[in-house]
Design a protein around this motif. Sequence first.
Motif, mmCIF file in Angstrom:
data_model
loop_
_atom_site.group_PDB
_atom_site.id
_atom_site.type_symbol
_atom_site.label_atom_id
_atom_site.label_comp_id
_atom_site.label_asym_id
_atom_site.label_seq_id
_atom_site.Cartn_x
_atom_site.Cartn_y
_atom_site.Cartn_z
ATOM 1 N N HIS A 110 0.802 -1.220 0.000
ATOM 2 C CA HIS A 110 0.000 0.000 0.000
ATOM 3 C C HIS A 110 0.833 1.267 0.000
ATOM 4 N N TYR A 111 2.148 1.153 -0.093
ATOM 5 C CA TYR A 111 3.016 2.328 0.021
ATOM 6 C C TYR A 111 4.129 2.256 -1.010
ATOM 7 N N TYR A 112 4.363 3.403 -1.676
ATOM 8 C CA TYR A 112 5.528 3.524 -2.554
ATOM 9 C C TYR A 112 6.195 4.860 -2.251
ATOM 10 N N PRO A 113 7.493 4.858 -1.997
ATOM 11 C CA PRO A 113 8.166 6.101 -1.605
ATOM 12 C C PRO A 113 8.151 7.127 -2.733
ATOM 13 N N ASP A 114 8.106 8.383 -2.348
ATOM 14 C CA ASP A 114 8.170 9.459 -3.329
ATOM 15 C C ASP A 114 9.475 9.338 -4.114
ATOM 16 N N ARG A 115 9.400 9.579 -5.400
ATOM 17 C CA ARG A 115 10.579 9.371 -6.249
ATOM 18 C C ARG A 115 11.698 10.347 -5.929
ATOM 19 N N THR A 116 11.351 11.534 -5.452
ATOM 20 C CA THR A 116 12.399 12.455 -5.046
ATOM 21 C C THR A 116 13.147 11.929 -3.818
ATOM 22 N N TYR A 117 12.414 11.268 -2.937
ATOM 23 C CA TYR A 117 13.082 10.656 -1.778
ATOM 24 C C TYR A 117 13.999 9.517 -2.234
ATOM 25 N N ILE A 118 13.523 8.707 -3.164
ATOM 26 C CA ILE A 118 14.342 7.603 -3.674
ATOM 27 C C ILE A 118 15.669 8.137 -4.183
ATOM 28 N N PHE A 119 15.603 9.182 -5.011
ATOM 29 C CA PHE A 119 16.827 9.728 -5.584
ATOM 30 C C PHE A 119 17.733 10.300 -4.496
ATOM 31 N N ALA A 120 17.168 11.138 -3.622
ATOM 32 C CA ALA A 120 17.977 11.791 -2.592
ATOM 33 C C ALA A 120 18.637 10.775 -1.661
ATOM 34 N N PHE A 121 17.893 9.735 -1.285
ATOM 35 C CA PHE A 121 18.451 8.755 -0.354
ATOM 36 C C PHE A 121 19.493 7.870 -1.031
ATOM 37 N N LEU A 122 19.195 7.377 -2.244
ATOM 38 C CA LEU A 122 20.171 6.543 -2.938
ATOM 39 C C LEU A 122 21.436 7.333 -3.269
ATOM 40 N N LEU A 123 21.281 8.620 -3.509
ATOM 41 C CA LEU A 123 22.442 9.466 -3.799
ATOM 42 C C LEU A 123 23.351 9.605 -2.581
ATOM 43 N N SER A 124 22.772 9.914 -1.427
ATOM 44 C CA SER A 124 23.571 10.283 -0.262
ATOM 45 C C SER A 124 23.836 9.141 0.711
ATOM 46 N N SER A 125 23.047 8.077 0.631
ATOM 47 C CA SER A 125 23.211 6.982 1.595
ATOM 48 C C SER A 125 24.580 6.333 1.504
ATOM 49 N N ARG A 126 25.227 6.457 0.346
ATOM 50 C CA ARG A 126 26.541 5.813 0.164
ATOM 51 C C ARG A 126 27.603 6.419 1.076
#
Length: 518
Positions: A110-126
């Motif tokens: 029932h949930y899909y993360p906002d695509r801007t969050y996906i990008f921001a997190f995958l970018l900086s999580s490293r």
Amino acid sequence: MSSCLPIQIFIVNGKKSSSRSQPAIGLKQTPKTRPTIFGTLAKDKHPAGDPRRQSVGPQMTALCHMFQRAGDGYGTLPVVDENDALIFQDGNLLAGSVEALIQHLVPTPHYYPDRTYIFAFLLSSRLFIRPHNLLREVCQVCVFQQNLADEHKVNKDALGKFGPNIIQLLSEWTEMFPYDFRDERMMKHLKEITQKVVRIYPDLRKEVGMVMHDLITRLSGLQKYEELLSKINSEAAQRLTNIVPTTDIVQVCPTPLDLAQQLTHIELERLTHVGPEEFVQAFAKENEMETNYSDMKKTSNLEAYVQWFNRLSYLVATEICMHLKKKHRVKTIEYFSHVAKECFNLGNFNSLMAIIAGMNMSPVTRLKKTWAKVNTQTFDILEHQMDPSNNFNSYRSTLKAALWRSEGAVEDRERIVIPFFSLLVKDLYFLNEGCANRLPNGHINFEKFWQLAKQITEFITWKQVECPFERQNHVLNYLLVNPVFTENSLALASFECEQPENSFEKERHKYLKSEAGL
């Protein structure tokens, strides 16, 4: 802090958070069959206060609690601890623990993360966790949260849209950060989770096949580009053994506009292959990461682009200083002034700045008798536009105008925006250095990462433009592999053009001749 607690969302300033947990970061949207971060973001159909929105949220169970579950996968959850919270303000995600942010990434039925969050997190999580470890944890969350360990007991109807949602997340990842998947460990995790999903959702086999095909295509393109770069560098090195000039750039490409267009070809090709994650990896510090430092420092395409800027600057200086006759030097300086003007008109600010830098190198600026004959009107105007004073204020205003033109462009050539790359890197560096990655309580400072993501998504928009100009291979070949003088060789050539005027120059000339065995 107990790491076995569920995530809780905390609200700052008394405002409720919506399922859109982050600010817009300027992504250009075009409809696609399979939506991605560049695909259409659905309009907010429900206002923030709508109760329907509050039922949509990430899974709330911490990883370690999943591993402690009973056989049926259900158990009583402990009381929420503030340390495991995601912190929001005015609907925007500000901070949270690494674990909470990972769970906020993972989709559910029932949930899909906002695509801007996906990008921001995958970018900086490293900066905190290596991509292959992140993907492994995402897979583990999926398996335990949705009870996928025993596929024979899986209820597909109960899973609902989980299958399409997790494949969509993986599609986003492979599209935005394909270079992550050069790591065999990434490919292993990707294949394992997609195969598990396909066994449960056979109708997703075609979709998974498309994701894998597109990823392999991107990685193949990267490999071909790197092989081409290696070939160009090898040929340029070989030509250094015969550095006696037999022709010059004015003969090879008499029209300044043509040269500006060929420079734009090179710029866009180099720009296209710089991965957004390379900016973050360039700033990574060994003592801040829970990773292997050398494993993170994968910035070869970013470095190749910076090297191209340096080569172009030295090529400009070489083309000027290699002429012993003053009238030829004057002609070459005026030629490059007009090339720089055409670059400015095209929106190619990186080549423009490289040309200005080359003409401002000391072996060129010291040629006073030459400059006395040059019509510097065009060059003076361009220097003013790229004046570094006030933090490049004039250039930044010009860049904004170019962005405005690009957004409303009808023709492809009007869409070109190639920023002064070193300044972009500098801006990102100071943004990174000026804000802490973690808050005093150990939470990730996600407000900082929104800003990083916003600036880098502008870069992604710029690099997506295809060069509309016809390629002139003989000009491109000259620009890429023709020999350029080293710093010392340039100084010697400059002294040959105009003799040393003072004691310092005379001593330097003497030293350089001695070093060269002359």
